[in-house]
Write an enzyme that holds these catalytic residues in place. Structure first.
Site, PDB file in Angstrom:
ATOM      1  N   GLU A 154       7.945 -38.443 -22.589  1.00 13.15           N
ATOM      2  CA  GLU A 154       9.045 -37.475 -22.594  1.00 13.15           C
ATOM      3  C   GLU A 154      10.047 -37.843 -23.688  1.00 13.15           C
ATOM      4  O   GLU A 154      10.506 -38.988 -23.747  1.00 13.15           O
ATOM      5  CB  GLU A 154       9.715 -37.468 -21.217  1.00 13.15           C
ATOM      6  CG  GLU A 154       8.772 -36.927 -20.141  1.00 13.15           C
ATOM      7  CD  GLU A 154       9.064 -37.470 -18.750  1.00 13.15           C
ATOM      8  OE1 GLU A 154      10.159 -38.020 -18.531  1.00 13.15           O
ATOM      9  OE2 GLU A 154       8.167 -37.366 -17.881  1.00 13.15           O
ATOM     10  N   GLU A 168       4.857 -37.478 -14.977  1.00 15.91           N
ATOM     11  CA  GLU A 168       4.390 -38.845 -15.223  1.00 15.91           C
ATOM     12  C   GLU A 168       2.925 -38.981 -14.825  1.00 15.91           C
ATOM     13  O   GLU A 168       2.170 -39.710 -15.464  1.00 15.91           O
ATOM     14  CB  GLU A 168       5.264 -39.858 -14.476  1.00 15.91           C
ATOM     15  CG  GLU A 168       6.630 -40.077 -15.110  1.00 15.91           C
ATOM     16  CD  GLU A 168       7.592 -38.913 -14.923  1.00 15.91           C
ATOM     17  OE1 GLU A 168       7.337 -38.062 -14.038  1.00 15.91           O
ATOM     18  OE2 GLU A 168       8.599 -38.838 -15.655  1.00 15.91           O
ATOM     19  N   GLN A 213       9.848 -42.879 -19.190  1.00 14.80           N
ATOM     20  CA  GLN A 213      11.234 -42.994 -19.654  1.00 14.80           C
ATOM     21  C   GLN A 213      11.995 -44.164 -19.011  1.00 14.80           C
ATOM     22  O   GLN A 213      12.729 -44.878 -19.673  1.00 14.80           O
ATOM     23  CB  GLN A 213      11.945 -41.671 -19.404  1.00 14.80           C
ATOM     24  CG  GLN A 213      12.973 -41.366 -20.447  1.00 14.80           C
ATOM     25  CD  GLN A 213      13.191 -39.861 -20.559  1.00 14.80           C
ATOM     26  OE1 GLN A 213      13.672 -39.234 -19.613  1.00 14.80           O
ATOM     27  NE2 GLN A 213      12.853 -39.294 -21.694  1.00 14.80           N
ATOM     28  N   PHE A 214      11.814 -44.333 -17.726  1.00 16.59           N
ATOM     29  CA  PHE A 214      12.424 -45.456 -17.004  1.00 16.59           C
ATOM     30  C   PHE A 214      11.436 -45.935 -15.945  1.00 16.59           C
ATOM     31  O   PHE A 214      10.693 -45.132 -15.381  1.00 16.59           O
ATOM     32  CB  PHE A 214      13.734 -45.030 -16.308  1.00 16.59           C
ATOM     33  CG  PHE A 214      14.850 -44.732 -17.285  1.00 16.59           C
ATOM     34  CD1 PHE A 214      15.707 -45.741 -17.707  1.00 16.59           C
ATOM     35  CD2 PHE A 214      15.029 -43.455 -17.779  1.00 16.59           C
ATOM     36  CE1 PHE A 214      16.729 -45.468 -18.617  1.00 16.59           C
ATOM     37  CE2 PHE A 214      16.040 -43.180 -18.682  1.00 16.59           C
ATOM     38  CZ  PHE A 214      16.904 -44.185 -19.104  1.00 16.59           C
ATOM     39  N   HIS A 239      17.852 -46.118 -13.007  1.00 17.66           N
ATOM     40  CA  HIS A 239      17.527 -46.546 -14.374  1.00 17.66           C
ATOM     41  C   HIS A 239      17.417 -48.057 -14.507  1.00 17.66           C
ATOM     42  O   HIS A 239      17.126 -48.554 -15.582  1.00 17.66           O
ATOM     43  CB  HIS A 239      18.598 -46.021 -15.346  1.00 17.66           C
ATOM     44  CG  HIS A 239      18.753 -44.537 -15.279  1.00 17.66           C
ATOM     45  ND1 HIS A 239      19.705 -43.915 -14.505  1.00 17.66           N
ATOM     46  CD2 HIS A 239      18.018 -43.557 -15.854  1.00 17.66           C
ATOM     47  CE1 HIS A 239      19.572 -42.602 -14.624  1.00 17.66           C
ATOM     48  NE2 HIS A 239      18.563 -42.355 -15.425  1.00 17.66           N
TER      49      HIS A 239
END
Ligand SMILES: Cc1ncc(C[n+]2csc(CCOP(=O)(O)OP(=O)(O)O)c2C)c(N)n1
Length: 703
Positions: free
Chosen positions: A408, A439, A461-462, A507
């Site tokens: 992403e 994902e 992303q995280f 995060h």
């Protein structure tokens, strides 16, 4: 577009017979498939020799027609437990078909997996991707294969991929899964060459189709979906099924984008061998029996293709072959228990040479990497970890055309952490690209691409947002073991995470212990820019899947800045680094805790040895045990939650192997079992910091 054909049971003229199809072979394969089902249901299940039996009766005609049309070298099928007729058509031998359910040696898993969850690694023909037991998990690896077809063809310029397609099979209940929707989105947005074939038998075990999709017809419900060619029909009528498959396959092969075909088929048996079908009315079962495709096929073929006597001969032939195959399968030896832990990772055979999987990754195609070195050739300037990661990706993209980087926001934006900044400009949007927000789709697609011989680098992303990909991640890790080294899917998953200047529950997760426990994964957790280069390059050239953790605190942290160690620098997996020598205490740590432990040791002022594990799977037990045996005291510091965190594993190994060398109990310092809080004061209260680490160091030394 949707449409049905008028059902017909007899060919009206020769053209309906479809010259591309070998109807005698089709009839033989269906008869053989029925023979397998019969033997399992009437003999092997009652004798308890077979435990899992999923009959394909009723689904068989359509699957064999489909398989007969997969004739391109690079076609691949993603399949599920009711797909045996398709596999027989693509080359599964009758003996292997029996040996799997009988749990005998050899075959598609050497007795490791249930017999219906299989695979087919045809070297020069259509393959069947390694199946999984999870309904719906076949979809995203199949779109990965479809995207790899376009990559081999358009980016690598391999013309042998022209007109190849992926096909993915699923029952009507599977259209409710995340995997189906993720794959459908990827296929339609990218216009990939893939056919979704939905075998609608009306029931997912006992749950009717109208609880999976409104009114039970996925083809009708998708009518307005863009970039999808849809057909709908009856899978028990030979002419109709053949025509529909021809039509949708031609659409996909012609490069017009994905297609979905839904065929209604009866399930002429329980869901599996144990299922009594009490949830179906006798009238419904009678209706299903009346739609058995086998008698219809017979009426379709006689006399247009063969005589009654020839059909009888085929029946006898199939019966003889099935009987002989069963005898051979039963005579096969039991699998060797001494070998059962093999193939979690790529390994050498008894002769010391690498035992390379038949399909998947760069190794299977004999790719040779340039020489590498574990000696850094440091530049004069220090660089931060973020730039070090970007430079490593850039170099490997440059020297290896099979590397792709995606996730992403990794395209024009360059990633939300900026690790891929500029890479799309340099390498184009076929090699570095944004994905849809799924994902499961990112990781499942990577698996299909790796099986197709590419090296996909997926960015999640995280760390926390890998949760939706858990199924694909777990299945990826076990592919080599499950298929007894026939297949492997070496991919790299880059996972940024951990606390930063500000933390929070979404995060700041590290959760590295997951990858120590997951099967078949390597896990790198670098603490500085130099190690990040060496470990990321090792991952990108590895024949095993790797999780590469990019700690947010370190990406631009001054302590983690080191000179870039050169384009050939590769670190071995499982080799820890003693960052400072000491006599009074061994501290085992990794990632962002290494810096804090060094500062804490300075504060305590004692001679403290600090070990940076660098990789969590595999991990360097020997360096830890040697150190603890010298210092006789050990503190383990990590950021992941304390209960069953990786520190527990390290402590258990020390307790078992160095107990008599210890002068004090092993201690662990980690976040208590809560997420990372958002308020800074709260975060500092729970993430191990210089003061809390120093305090604990003194405690262990004084104990
Ligand atoms: C993720 C997952 N959930 C549940 C199951 C248990 N299960 C196995 S088959 C099945 C029904 C699937 O039905 P369908 O997709 O229509 O295929 P069919 O068996 O009818 O061919 C279920 C619920 C599973 N294997 N995987």
């Amino acid at each position: 577009m949707t449409g049905t054909l008028t059902p017909r049971t007899r060919p009206e003229n020769a053209s309906e017979l479809n010259p591309r199809l070998d109807w005698k072979r089709i009839a033989y394969l269906i008869l053989a498939s029925r023979g397998l089902d019969d033997a399992e249901e009437t003999k092997l299940m009652p004798e308890k020799k077979v435990v899992y039996q999923f009959s394909a009766r009723g689904h068989d005609l359509a699957q064999v027609i489909l398989g007969s049309l997969l004739d391109n070298q690079h076609d691949a099928a993603g399949a599920y437990y009711r797909s045996r007729p398709l596999l027989l058509t693509l080359g599964l031998t009758l003996e292997d078909a029996f040996a799997g359910p009988l749990r005998k040696s050899g075959g598609f898993s050497d007795g490791r997996d249930i017999g219906v969850v299989c695979n087919l690694p045809n070297r020069n023909g259509p393959i069947v991707l390694p199946m999984s037991g999870d309904v719906g998990s076949q979809y995203t690896p199949s779109v990965g294969w479809a995207q790899a077809i376009t990559y081999h063809r358009d980016v690598l310029g391999d013309r042998s991929y022209e007109r190849s397609i992926a096909v993915v099979l699923g029952g009507e209940a599977s259209v409710a899964t995340n995997g189906f929707w993720s794959a459908l989105t990827i296929a339609t947005t990218l216009q990939l060459p893939i056919l979704f074939y939905i075998e609608d038998n009306g029931y997912g075990i006992s749950v009717p189709g109208n609880l999976q999709t409104p009114l039970g017809n996925i083809a009708a419900n998708l009518a307005s979906f863009r970039n999808l060619y849809i057909r709908d029909g009856n899978g028990t009528e030979p002419a109709e099924a053949a025509q529909l498959f021809e039509e949708v396959i031609a659409h996909v092969r012609d490069g017009k984008g994905p297609a979905l075909l839904r065929l209604r088929v009866p399930r002429l048996c329980g869901h599996s061998g144990q299922d009594t079908q009490a949830y179906k009315s006798p009238e419904f079962i009678a209706k299903e029996e009346a739609s058995d495709p086998l008698p219809r096929l017979k009426r379709f073929l006689i006399p247009a293709v063969m005589s009654e006597a020839e059909f009888t001969d085929l029946e006898r032939q199939a019966e003889r072959d099935v009987t002989a195959a069963l005898e051979s399968a039963l005579a096969r030896p039991e699998p060797n228990p001494a070998r059962i832990t093999r193939y979690r990772f790529a390994e050498a055979g008894d002769d010391g040479k690498p035992e390379v999987q038949q399909v998947g990754g760069l190794a299977a195609s004999g790719y040779v990497f340039p020489p590498s070195s574990d000696r850094p050739e440091p530049e004069a300037q220090r660089t931060n970890m973020l730039t070090a990661i970007r430079r490593t990706l850039e170099h490997e993209l440059r020297i290896n055309p099979r590397v792709l980087v995606f996730g992403e926001d990794v395209g024009p934006k360059g990633g939300v952490h900026a690790a891929t900044m500029g890479l799309q400009d340099t390498f184009g949007d076929k090699r570095v690209f944004d994905t849809s927000l799924s994902e499961e789709g990112i990781v499942g697609r990577a698996v299909g691409m790796a099986i197709a011989g590419l090296m996909p680098v997926a960015e999640i992303q995280f760390r926390k947002y890998a949760d939706p990909a858990t199924e694909q991640l777990n299945n990826c890790g076990t592919i080599r073991w499950r298929t007894a080294n026939r297949f492997a899917a070496p991919i790299v998953v880059r996972l940024p995470g951990g606390f930063a200047k500000v933390g929070d529950p979404w995060h700041s997760v590290s959760g590295e212990v997951t990858w120590a426990h997951a099967i078949g994964w390597q896990m790198c957790f670098p603490s500085n820019a130099e190690d990040a280069v060496g470990l990321l390059r090792a991952a990108l050239r590895s024949n095993n899947p790797t999780i590469f953790f990019e700690h947010r605190h370190l990406l631009d942290g001054p302590w983690a800045r080191r000179p870039y160690p050169g384009d050939d620098y590769v670190l071995p997996m499982g080799k820890a680094k003693i960052t400072q020598k000491g006599e009074a205490l061994t501290v085992v740590t990794w990632g962002a805790m290494v810096e804090r432990c060094e500062l804490a040791a300075r504060k305590v002022g004692e001679s403290i040895e600090i070990i940076d594990l660098r990789t969590i799977s595999p991990w360097d037990r020997q360096t830890v045990l040697d150190s603890v045996s010298r210092t006789r005291r050990c503190l383990i510091v990590h950021e992941d939650g304390i209960t069953a965190g990786f520190g527990a594993e390290v402590a258990a190994v020390i307790a078992q192997h160095a107990f008599f060398n210890l002068d004090a109990p092993i201690q662990r310092l980690a976040i208590p079992d809560i997420p990372v809080p958002h308020n800074n004061g709260l975060m500092e209260a729970v993430v191990p910091g210089v003061d809390s680490i120093a305090e604990r160091m003194s405690e262990v030394i004084e104990a």
